[in-house]
Design a protein around this motif. Structure first.
Motif, PDB file in Angstrom:
ATOM      1  N   TYR A 146       0.844  -1.192   0.000  1.00  0.00           N
ATOM      2  CA  TYR A 146       0.000   0.000   0.000  1.00  0.00           C
ATOM      3  C   TYR A 146       0.878   1.240   0.000  1.00  0.00           C
ATOM      4  N   VAL A 147       0.645   2.127  -0.971  1.00  0.00           N
ATOM      5  CA  VAL A 147       1.374   3.391  -1.096  1.00  0.00           C
ATOM      6  C   VAL A 147       0.439   4.498  -0.613  1.00  0.00           C
ATOM      7  N   PRO A 148       0.577   4.939   0.637  1.00  0.00           N
ATOM      8  CA  PRO A 148      -0.414   5.862   1.212  1.00  0.00           C
ATOM      9  C   PRO A 148      -0.577   7.171   0.447  1.00  0.00           C
ATOM     10  N   ALA A 149       0.527   7.773   0.009  1.00  0.00           N
ATOM     11  CA  ALA A 149       0.440   9.081  -0.637  1.00  0.00           C
ATOM     12  C   ALA A 149      -0.331   9.025  -1.949  1.00  0.00           C
ATOM     13  N   ASP A 150      -0.359   7.861  -2.593  1.00  0.00           N
ATOM     14  CA  ASP A 150      -1.064   7.700  -3.866  1.00  0.00           C
ATOM     15  C   ASP A 150      -2.377   6.937  -3.721  1.00  0.00           C
ATOM     16  N   ASN A 151      -2.663   6.463  -2.509  1.00  0.00           N
ATOM     17  CA  ASN A 151      -3.831   5.614  -2.259  1.00  0.00           C
ATOM     18  C   ASN A 151      -3.889   4.459  -3.257  1.00  0.00           C
ATOM     19  N   GLU A 152      -2.748   3.828  -3.479  1.00  0.00           N
ATOM     20  CA  GLU A 152      -2.671   2.686  -4.384  1.00  0.00           C
ATOM     21  C   GLU A 152      -2.390   1.421  -3.577  1.00  0.00           C
ATOM     22  N   LEU A 153      -3.263   0.444  -3.740  1.00  0.00           N
ATOM     23  CA  LEU A 153      -3.129  -0.831  -3.047  1.00  0.00           C
ATOM     24  C   LEU A 153      -2.904  -1.934  -4.081  1.00  0.00           C
ATOM     25  N   PHE A 154      -1.688  -2.460  -4.111  1.00  0.00           N
ATOM     26  CA  PHE A 154      -1.338  -3.583  -4.967  1.00  0.00           C
ATOM     27  C   PHE A 154      -1.506  -4.862  -4.145  1.00  0.00           C
ATOM     28  N   THR A 155      -2.218  -5.830  -4.678  1.00  0.00           N
ATOM     29  CA  THR A 155      -2.409  -7.094  -3.970  1.00  0.00           C
ATOM     30  C   THR A 155      -2.204  -8.263  -4.931  1.00  0.00           C
ATOM     31  N   ALA A 156      -1.980  -9.432  -4.344  1.00  0.00           N
ATOM     32  CA  ALA A 156      -1.889 -10.658  -5.138  1.00  0.00           C
ATOM     33  C   ALA A 156      -2.408 -11.821  -4.317  1.00  0.00           C
TER      34      ALA A 156
END
Length: 256
Positions: free
Chosen positions: A113-123
């Motif tokens: 999770y990249v908080p500043a970009d609100n990007e959540l990569f999951t697998a």
């Protein structure tokens, strides 16, 4: 798990963003050469462990800041509360939370999770996702590629081989990038913002989550010897299937 973890990571990310402007030099210590840590790392890890125990109460942990001694070899989390701590402490936005869940020695779930970009990569076993949308690695060739790496910052005995590798890649690719977070580099490689990534002298919590995301996005991950010891083996090479072999050949020629 897939429904509870995003909320947990976003809550911790909000805490990190709120604290980023409050951290003072006196709040920061150096674990070893250029290995920085602050109370935000420690508190974030405690929040992670507490939250993950609610979701997987029997799990053990392998953590960067060693805030827990809970162990379970059959199922455990490998977690980094802030990958990119130096970025974080200098006010940059490229930092993330990285977690990977292992069962019987194999990864079955990962999240970055990249908080500043609100990007959540999951697998998970079915694929890789960004904020719930499935994605795949790129298919660009080496001459078309953008490659990520990390600069040596505490161990410098292989500097000449490293600089020689950079020199060759500058001439064979579209360019090189250094984000300051191996986990983000791997997530970006998985989704095709980068086409490959390599780095030396990393720890399991730096790469466990990102490596699984690359694999589940259809990419190829090995160590520098083309073996599978990239989580615990100190070095990693990840890329799409079009360029991994070329990157491996180049790295092997440098005798790291």
């Amino acid at each position: 798990m897939q429904h509870q973890i995003p909320t947990l990571l976003r809550n911790i990310g909000e805490f990190q963003l709120a604290e980023q402007q409050k951290v003072k030099a006196t709040d920061v210590s150096e674990k070893s050469l250029n290995q920085l840590v602050s109370y935000v790392d420690i508190e974030s890890e405690k929040m992670l462990v507490e939250g993950l125990l609610r979701i997987t109460p029997d799990a053990g942990f392998l953590t960067e800041e060693e805030t827990t001694s809970i162990r379970n070899e059959e199922q455990y989390w490998i977690i980094d509360p802030i990958d990119g701590t130096t970025n974080y402490l200098f006010g940059h936005t490229k930092f993330c939370i990285s977690i990977a869940f292992y069962e019987l020695g194999k990864p079955t779930y990962a999240a970055i999770y990249v908080p500043a970009d609100n990007e959540l990569f999951t697998a998970d076993k079915d694929g890789a996702y960004l904020n719930g949308e499935k994605f795949k690695c790129s298919s660009r060739t080496l001459s078309e590629s953008l490659i990520a790496t990390g600069f040596p910052y505490y161990k410098f005995d292989e500097m000449e081989a490293y600089l020689s590798t950079l020199k060759d890649l500058m001439q064979k690719t579209k360019g090189l990038r250094r984000m300051g977070s191996a986990a983000i580099d791997l997530a970006y490689t998985a989704i095709g913002r980068f086409d490959g990534f390599f780095e030396l002298n990393l720890s399991p919590w730096d790469v466990a989550g990102g490596a699984y995301i690359v694999q589940q996005a259809g990419g190829h991950v090995t160590d520098f010897q083309n073996e599978e010891n990239f989580v615990f083996g100190n070095n990693i090479l990840a890329g799409n299937h079009a360029i991994h072999a070329n990157l491996l050949k180049l790295i092997k020629s440098k005798n790291f």
